[in-house]
Scaffold this active site. Structure first.
Site, short mmCIF file in Angstrom:
data_model
loop_
_atom_site.label_atom_id
_atom_site.label_comp_id
_atom_site.label_asym_id
_atom_site.label_seq_id
_atom_site.Cartn_x
_atom_site.Cartn_y
_atom_site.Cartn_z
N ASP A 197 79.28 12.62 -22.95
CA ASP A 197 79.79 11.52 -23.79
C ASP A 197 79.84 11.97 -25.24
O ASP A 197 78.92 12.65 -25.72
CB ASP A 197 78.89 10.29 -23.65
CG ASP A 197 79.61 8.99 -23.96
OD1 ASP A 197 80.43 8.99 -24.90
OD2 ASP A 197 79.38 7.99 -23.27
N HIS A 199 80.72 9.77 -27.98
CA HIS A 199 80.76 8.66 -28.93
C HIS A 199 79.38 8.46 -29.55
O HIS A 199 78.38 8.35 -28.84
CB HIS A 199 81.22 7.39 -28.22
CG HIS A 199 82.59 7.51 -27.64
ND1 HIS A 199 82.80 8.01 -26.38
CD2 HIS A 199 83.81 7.24 -28.15
CE1 HIS A 199 84.11 8.03 -26.14
NE2 HIS A 199 84.73 7.57 -27.20
N SER A 250 78.27 7.67 -18.21
CA SER A 250 77.03 7.84 -18.97
C SER A 250 75.89 7.03 -18.38
O SER A 250 74.72 7.37 -18.56
CB SER A 250 77.25 7.45 -20.43
OG SER A 250 78.18 8.31 -21.05
#
Length: 677
Positions: A197, A199, A250
């Site tokens: 991930d 972000h 995630s």
């Protein structure tokens, strides 16, 4: 008298809001912050509003005659510079003023009587100032952007002191070999965005807020493997571990981390956060895997409260017990809901699919070209008017109350309006600079292919020949709703393939796709971090996200009017675009309409997205750079967004067969929507 009237308004609103007032008409631009009101004036206003003093009116009039000449007291902008160095550092931290922080920090450091060691400056005036910031934020008197500006000042001061601290440590090692220091922090917290991930805006904000509240934060960045997270936590003797993630894969990685922590016999509390996470998922899927505390944290403002309670010897046991009982109730409710929920078989759902009479709607328009078209360096200035600013304010946790929730109405909100305007102005200044200096670059690709639906799937073809007799060059697989609906409503059980003309319809149809991204934000963000400027670091990422979304919005408009041309006369305001009042949709894999992220692999292969744009997929199929958007284009005027919801084993097995994947692999990717354990 204006300054007195405005102070009275501020005092009244401060107390009225706490007592339940949720609507009023004010001039937010002329409303002072409660804590900024002169102490003498504040006391007079409090006495008058609460009727504490029978002479309050006379005293206030006397104050007005003494201090409010010409309507407002004239003050010198830098009059705070007349205070002691401690007062100046405190003021600079609370107000986020970095202009003098280095010279004030040096003045404090040079005072060896009060501060024999550089660390004492941090433990003393700097931590005292940040404690005030933390208290103001916790009580709702400061907002997130102000806190992050305060953190910028703090980091610059600490950054200035670090070389002196390192020199002192070296001298101590030479002279005595003793390097023990008193730890000035409440606790140590390891934060990481999990493997796969990319972000991290929310995580970064949490880190700043925790830092402002005297926690040592070790931020491991993005795409962090489980082994690195746990190794760092053990080596640094971390008190808490915090995991963040945006995409649904995630969630599985977070479960894996919890299992590993249990296997290693760890007892470190685990915090879960991020857009795709929820209290229910944390309680049902993650908490049972780890015997120590596992807690879902909604946003940055809650993180301080949670961490403080977990590290308070007098509170932590009761808090853990309370969370354990709460999560047990959530699990029970979840499983009770699963028992009560009814589902159709896949065959029944298909029999009640969305029925479109293709003879009654306009025939699908033919796209201007077949195949992919690349946009190398898209004009960012063209995208500015397509920016949806509401999510931008959400990043900064600035949320107006009805009727001032949206942009630009948020500026009228009595609580957050003034701060929202400041942040917006800062964003405009940075945006202008980023575009003028070409610091960011927008790249993208879009494409169109002849298409037909075959059951729940969509087949696309290389050549525009009808009827479609050649082999498809790609297949997109759909998932169909199965959760039972009210039979009297007549609602269909939808799948995205319903929006494309079926193979046997005799209708020639098309499917489009796109991927766009804003490059350069990560490099700029890291540059700001090296300058101890968290505010600008977060701001540039937030703006890159908005530009990527604006790129998707603007390109979709061009698709409807130009490249596909099925709504060539469309004229819509930005507000109407954000409300999706146009024809057609652009759903993205991984979202409720098609929750399977693996569909991106087909998109990337079909349009050669990585080769043509540089937009890559991680092992969890997150897009990188993080400021990226992708999806499919449907032109059907009957198309709409919907959520697939929970699906049953029969559909999972059917889907696995169609995709030529194992059932176990499909269950891994679709875990959050399975109607069974």
């Amino acid at each position: 008298m204006d300054s007195i009237r405005e102070a009275m308004h501020s005092v009244f609103l401060y107390h009225a809001i706490k007592c339940g007032m949720d609507m009023g008409i004010v001039n937010a631009g002329n409303l002072p912050v409660y804590d900024d009101i002169n102490k003498d004036l504040l006391e007079l206003c409090e006495s008058l509003i609460w009727n504490k003093d029978p002479d309050a009116t006379e005293k206030l009039l006397q104050y007005a005659q003494t201090y409010a000449k010409g309507g407002k007291k004239v003050i010198q902008t830098d009059e705070w510079r007349n205070g002691t160095v401690e007062q100046r550092l405190e003021y600079a931290l609370v107000k986020g003023i970095e202009k003098y922080v280095i010279e004030d920090t040096e003045e404090a450091r040079a005072n060896h009587v009060l501060y024999p060691r550089p660390l004492n400056v941090i433990e003393g005036p700097l931590m005292n100032g940040m404690k005030i910031v933390g208290d103001l934020f916790g009580s709702g008197k400061m907002f997130l952007p102000q806190v992050i500006k305060s953190a910028r000042v703090m980091k610059k001061a600490v950054g200035y002191l670090i070389p002196f601290m390192e020199k002192e440590r070296e001298e101590m090692m030479i002279n005595s070999g003793c390097t023990d220091e008193v730890d000035p922090y409440q606790g140590t917290i390891v934060l990481a965005t999990v493997k796969g991930d990319v972000h991290d805006i929310g995580k970064n904000i949490v880190g700043v807020v925790l830092g402002c509240n005297n926690f040592r934060v070790i931020d491991l960045g993005v795409m962090t493997p489980c082994e690195k997270i746990l190794r760092t936590a053990i080596e640094k003797n971390a008190d808490i571990i915090g995991l963040s993630g945006l995409i649904t894969p995630s969630l599985d990685e977070m479960i894996h981390v919890a299992k590993e922590m249990e296997r290693l016999g760890m007892s470190t509390p685990l915090l879960i956060g991020g857009a795709t996470t929820s209290r229910t998922h944390t309680a049902v899927k993650i908490a049972p895997r780890y015997s120590a505390p596992v807690i879902h944290v909604l946003d940055a403002s809650r993180s301080v409260v949670v961490c403080s309670q977990l590290l308070d010897e007098n509170l932590k046991d009761d808090y853990f017990e309370e969370i354990t009982e709460e999560y047990e109730d959530i699990r029970q409710q979840h499983y009770d809901t699963l028992k009560d929920r009814r589902y159709l078989t896949l065959e029944q759902a298909r029999n009640r699919r969305l029925q479109i009479d293709w003879s009654t709607i306009p025939r699908p328009a033919m796209s201007a070209f077949i195949g992919a078209r690349v946009f190398e360096d898209y004009d960012l200035q063209k995208l500015v008017k397509y920016i949806d600013w509401k999510p931008f304010f959400d990043v900064w946790q600035l949320r107006g109350k009805y009727p001032n929730r949206g942009f630009p109405k948020i500026f009228n909100d009595q609580t957050v309006g003034a701060e929202a305007k400041k942040v917006y102005n800062d964003a405009q200044n940075m945006l202008h600079k980023l575009i003028a200096e070409k610091k960011l670059q927008a790249k993208g690709v879009l494409g169109f292919w002849p298409a037909e639906s075959v059951g729940d799937d969509i087949h696309v073809f290389a050549e525009n020949v009808f009827p479609r007799r050649q082999e498809p060059v790609a297949k997109f697989f759909g998932l169909r709703q199965q959760a039972e609906k009210d039979s009297s409503s007549g609602e269909p059980y939808c799948c995205i393939s319903d929006f494309v003309a079926p193979k046997d319809s005799g209708i020639s149809d098309y499917l489009g796709l796109f991927a766009v991204a804003c490059f350069g934000a990560e490099k700029l963000s890291k540059m700001y971090e090296t300058q101890y400027d968290d505010y600008s670091s977060i701001m540039v990422k937030a703006l890159a996200d908005r530009l990527a979304e604006a790129f998707a919005e603007e390109l979709h408009e061009r698709v409807r009017r130009e490249f596909w041309g099925y709504s060539c006369n469309e004229q819509m305001s930005a507000s109407d675009l954000f409300k999706v009042k146009y024809e057609g949709i652009r759903p993205a894999p991984g979202y409720p309409i098609q929750p399977d992220h693996t569909e991106k692999l087909t998109m990337w292969k079909l349009a050669k997205i990585e080769e043509s744009t540089g937009i890559r997929l991680t092992e969890s199929l997150a897009m990188t750079p993080a400021a990226a958007v992708s999806g499919l284009y449907f032109s059907n005027p009957k198309s709409f967004y919907f959520a697939v919801g929970k699906i049953c084993k029969d559909q999972v097995e059917d889907y696995a067969l169609r995709k030529q994947m194992s059932v176990e692999e499909v269950e891994k990717w679709l875990g959050p929507i399975l109607a069974y354990d």
